[in-house]
Scaffold this motif. Structure first.
Motif, PDB file in Angstrom:
ATOM      1  N   TYR A 174      -7.881   7.224  -0.090  1.00 51.61           N
ATOM      2  CA  TYR A 174      -7.255   6.807   1.158  1.00 51.61           C
ATOM      3  C   TYR A 174      -8.283   6.343   2.169  1.00 51.61           C
ATOM      4  N   ASP A 175      -7.988   5.217   2.828  1.00 54.50           N
ATOM      5  CA  ASP A 175      -8.996   4.630   3.706  1.00 54.50           C
ATOM      6  C   ASP A 175      -8.660   4.690   5.192  1.00 54.50           C
ATOM      7  N   SER A 221      -6.028   3.078  -0.355  1.00 49.35           N
ATOM      8  CA  SER A 221      -6.875   1.894  -0.259  1.00 49.35           C
ATOM      9  C   SER A 221      -6.581   0.851  -1.328  1.00 49.35           C
ATOM     10  N   TYR A 226       0.830  -1.211   0.000  1.00 53.67           N
ATOM     11  CA  TYR A 226       0.000   0.000   0.000  1.00 53.67           C
ATOM     12  C   TYR A 226       0.861   1.255   0.000  1.00 53.67           C
TER      13      TYR A 226
END
Length: 127
Positions: free
Chosen positions: A114-115, A100, A32
């Motif tokens: 973006y998570d 994400s 990531y």
């Protein structure tokens, strides 16, 4: 459990430097990308820089280009944002976040990608 924790903020005079750290856990930087964002009082959160999981390439917005450097230490599970030539307009809460997209190509500082987000660290540039 995914977590990101920022540190390194503080008060600095114009022209000074700071190094922010983003310590992450619960995932690998090989999978990531991580981005840095900031939010000044009364303004929307904006992207600053990101580092790609796929090949380590980096991206900077115009405001950061030439003054900020993003880097990573996989062994320490930490991503850094070295900031120099700081200006009062750099005053903001700085956040790091996880992209994400698992093993996505490249990196982009679009908030919607973006998570997971850290709690932020305050940077104040003032004389």
């Amino acid at each position: 459990q995914v977590q990101l924790v920022e540190s390194g903020g503080g008060l600095v005079q114009p022209g000074g430097s700071l190094r922010l750290s983003c310590e992450y856990s619960g995932f690998s930087l090989d999978d990531y990308s991580i981005g840095w964002f900031r939010q000044a009082p009364g303004k929307e959160r904006e992207g600053v820089s990101c580092i790609s999981s796929s090949d380590g390439t980096t991206y900077y917005t115009d405001s950061a280009k030439g003054r900020f450097t993003i880097s990573r230490n996989n062994a320490m599970n930490t991503v850094y944002l070295q900031m120099s030539s700081l200006e009062p307009d750099d005053t903001a809460v700085y956040y790091c976040a996880r992209d994400s997209r698992k093993r996505g190509f490249g990196c982009y500082v679009h908030k919607s990608l973006y998570d997971y987000w850290g709690q932020g660290t305050q940077v104040t540039v003032s004389s």
